[in-house]
Each structure stands twice: as structure tokens, then as C-alpha cells.
Design a protein around this motif. Structure first.
Motif, mmCIF file in Angstrom:
data_model
loop_
_atom_site.group_PDB
_atom_site.id
_atom_site.type_symbol
_atom_site.label_atom_id
_atom_site.label_comp_id
_atom_site.label_asym_id
_atom_site.label_seq_id
_atom_site.Cartn_x
_atom_site.Cartn_y
_atom_site.Cartn_z
ATOM 1 N N THR A 209 -8.879 3.042 -2.613
ATOM 2 C CA THR A 209 -9.678 3.931 -2.435
ATOM 3 C C THR A 209 -7.789 4.934 -3.248
ATOM 4 O OG1 THR A 209 -9.952 3.877 -0.675
ATOM 5 C CG2 THR A 209 -8.981 6.058 -0.463
ATOM 6 N N ASP A 210 -6.588 4.164 -3.236
ATOM 7 C CA ASP A 210 -5.867 4.908 -3.523
ATOM 8 C C ASP A 210 -5.431 4.781 -4.822
ATOM 9 O OD1 ASP A 210 -4.569 5.264 -1.212
ATOM 10 O OD2 ASP A 210 -3.012 4.111 -1.342
ATOM 11 N N LEU B 81 0.414 -0.999 0.028
ATOM 12 C CA LEU B 81 -0.313 -0.108 0.214
ATOM 13 C C LEU B 81 1.136 1.586 -0.207
ATOM 14 C CD1 LEU B 81 -3.058 -1.215 2.546
ATOM 15 C CD2 LEU B 81 -3.222 -0.922 0.178
ATOM 16 N N ARG C 86 -3.328 11.176 3.673
ATOM 17 C CA ARG C 86 -3.549 11.280 2.715
ATOM 18 C C ARG C 86 -4.756 11.444 1.631
ATOM 19 N NH1 ARG C 86 -1.868 7.552 -0.385
ATOM 20 N NH2 ARG C 86 -1.823 5.732 0.993
ATOM 21 N N ASN C 87 -5.961 10.413 2.412
ATOM 22 C CA ASN C 87 -6.928 10.188 1.695
ATOM 23 C C ASN C 87 -7.875 10.825 2.594
ATOM 24 O OD1 ASN C 87 -6.189 8.759 -0.724
ATOM 25 N ND2 ASN C 87 -6.011 7.210 0.291
ATOM 26 N N GLY D 282 -10.332 7.886 2.996
ATOM 27 C CA GLY D 282 -9.085 6.777 3.981
ATOM 28 C C GLY D 282 -9.821 6.381 5.012
ATOM 29 N N ARG E 29 -8.010 7.966 -5.855
ATOM 30 C CA ARG E 29 -7.154 9.363 -5.672
ATOM 31 C C ARG E 29 -6.283 9.326 -6.988
ATOM 32 N NH1 ARG E 29 -2.619 9.932 -3.539
ATOM 33 N NH2 ARG E 29 -2.492 7.972 -2.842
ATOM 34 N N ARG E 30 -6.126 8.009 -7.475
ATOM 35 C CA ARG E 30 -4.855 8.425 -8.588
ATOM 36 C C ARG E 30 -5.608 8.622 -10.067
ATOM 37 N NH1 ARG E 30 -1.679 4.148 -5.763
ATOM 38 N NH2 ARG E 30 -3.059 2.756 -7.798
ATOM 39 N N ASP F 265 -1.850 6.589 7.617
ATOM 40 C CA ASP F 265 -1.795 7.367 6.303
ATOM 41 C C ASP F 265 -1.907 6.668 5.369
ATOM 42 O OD1 ASP F 265 0.824 7.221 4.413
ATOM 43 O OD2 ASP F 265 -0.365 5.588 3.691
ATOM 44 N N GLN F 266 -3.601 6.210 5.618
ATOM 45 C CA GLN F 266 -4.511 6.281 4.458
ATOM 46 C C GLN F 266 -5.169 7.322 5.246
ATOM 47 O OE1 GLN F 266 -6.025 4.867 1.988
ATOM 48 N NE2 GLN F 266 -3.676 3.803 1.572
#
Length: 194
Positions: free
Chosen positions: A185-186, A57, A140-141, A145, A189-190, A136-137
Motif C-alpha cells: 500500500t505504501d 514500514l 496515512r492511506n 490502509g 501510494r509513493r 498509521d496505515q
């Protein structure tokens, strides 16, 4: 379709362990020893892959939080695999080889005496890894997240119940869901930022 491939792939190790947990005997005896032994052999591959999936991740990053996730995942993978080898593979094999009607001898008890504390270190490291992934999630989100929060009860249930049903099975299933949700989720977002 590709967007869902990586989340599903990262969920697979924990999901496989959840399924294996449905067949994991609750007690080791001669009658259960062969199943105990054989279930832990694929565990040699699956347990560390749970840590690899969590570390994936943060795979492209070099910030301190990403390195903390990797380090905690490494500690989990190393120590929990030691539990699997000693209290799973070795104890199951020795118990089966002793044959029926033989009470568990002291050497088998000694295997659990070393395997259990090593597994304890591993399960605390899994909890730490999951907590770091949640931080972290969310960092960043944002609120999205927070889907990773499901990792925490999952890791706790594995801590208290290994992969035994029902706690450990539910725990590994939650880790699978949390890992997949974080990866999805990542990916979302990307896509939205690209």
C-alpha cells in the motif's frame, strides 16, 4: 517487479515462522526435545526480524507515531527473543541432555517460569506494534490502509498460540500478509504521488 520485492522481503520472517510452527512440537519431552531445540535456533534470527519488518514500514519517518512503532517493535523483539532463548533453546537443550525416561526436573520448569512471562511481555508488545501500524496505515492511506487490520488477529493468535499449529501458524501467516499488504500500500501510494 521491484514494487513487490520489498513487501515479500518484509513478509518473509513471519512467513518462515509460520512454516516452522507446522513442525513445532506441542509438548516438550525427551522425544521432542531435539526438534524443539533446533527449531528455536533459527528463531533467534526470525523472531526479531518480525519486529524489524514492522518497524521498516515507518523507516524514513521521525514523527511520534513512527517512533512509537519502532519502540514497541523493539520491546517485542527483545522480550520475545528472550522467550525463544530460555523456553526454546535452553529448555529443549537441557531436556535432551537429560536423556530418555527422565521426568522433567524442576530446573527445566524454572526455565519456563521465567521464559513465559518474558514472552508474554513480548507478545503484548507485538499486539501494540501491530495496532500502531494499523493506526498509521489508516491515518496515512485512508480506507486502503485498512488492509493492515489483518495484523491484529495475527498478533492475537501469536499471543495465545506462540507459533504452535494451528493458532500460532495462522497468526504468523496473518502477520506476514498484513506486513506485505501495508508495504505494498505504501509503495503504491509513493508511485502514484511521485
Amino acid at each position: 517487479m521491484r514494487r513487490f520485492a520489498q513487501p515479500l522481503l518484509l513478509a518473509l520472517p513471519a512467513l518462515a515462522l509460520a512454516v516452522a510452527g507446522l513442525f513445532h512440537p506441542h509438548h516438550l519431552s525427551y522425544d521432542t526435545s531435539y526438534r524443539w531445540f533446533t527449531l528455536h535456533l533459527p528463531g533467534l534470527l526470525a523472531f526479531p526480524l518480525v519486529g524489524v519488518a514492522l518497524a521498516a514500514l515507518v523507516r524514513t519517518r521521525t514523527d511520534p507515531l513512527a517512533w512509537a512503532v519502532r519502540l514497541a517493535a523493539y520491546v517485542y523483539a527483545t522480550f520475545y527473543t528472550a522467550l525463544d532463548v530460555i523456553s526454546g533453546v535452553a529448555a529443549g537443550y537441557v531436556t535432551h541432555e537429560l536423556g530418555p525416561g527422565v521426568p522433567r526436573p524442576e530446573p527445566v520448569r524454572l526455565l519456563f517460569r521465567i521464559g513465559t512471562p518474558l514472552g508474554e511481555i513480548g507478545s503484548w508488545a507485538l499486539l501494540l506494534t501491530c495496532a500502531l501500524v494499523v493506526v498509521d496505515q489508516v491515518r496515512r492511506n485512508g480506507a486502503v490502509g485498512a488492509v493492515a487490520l489483518v495484523l491484529l488477529p495475527g498478533a492475537w493468535l501469536v499471543h495465545v498460540g506462540h507459533i504452535f499449529a494451528p493458532e500460532g501458524v495462522a497468526g504468523m501467516a496473518l502477520i506476514a500478509v498484513g506486513t506485505a499488504a501495508a508495504a505494498a500500500t505504501d509503495a503504491t501510494r509513493r508511485e502514484s504521488s511521485g
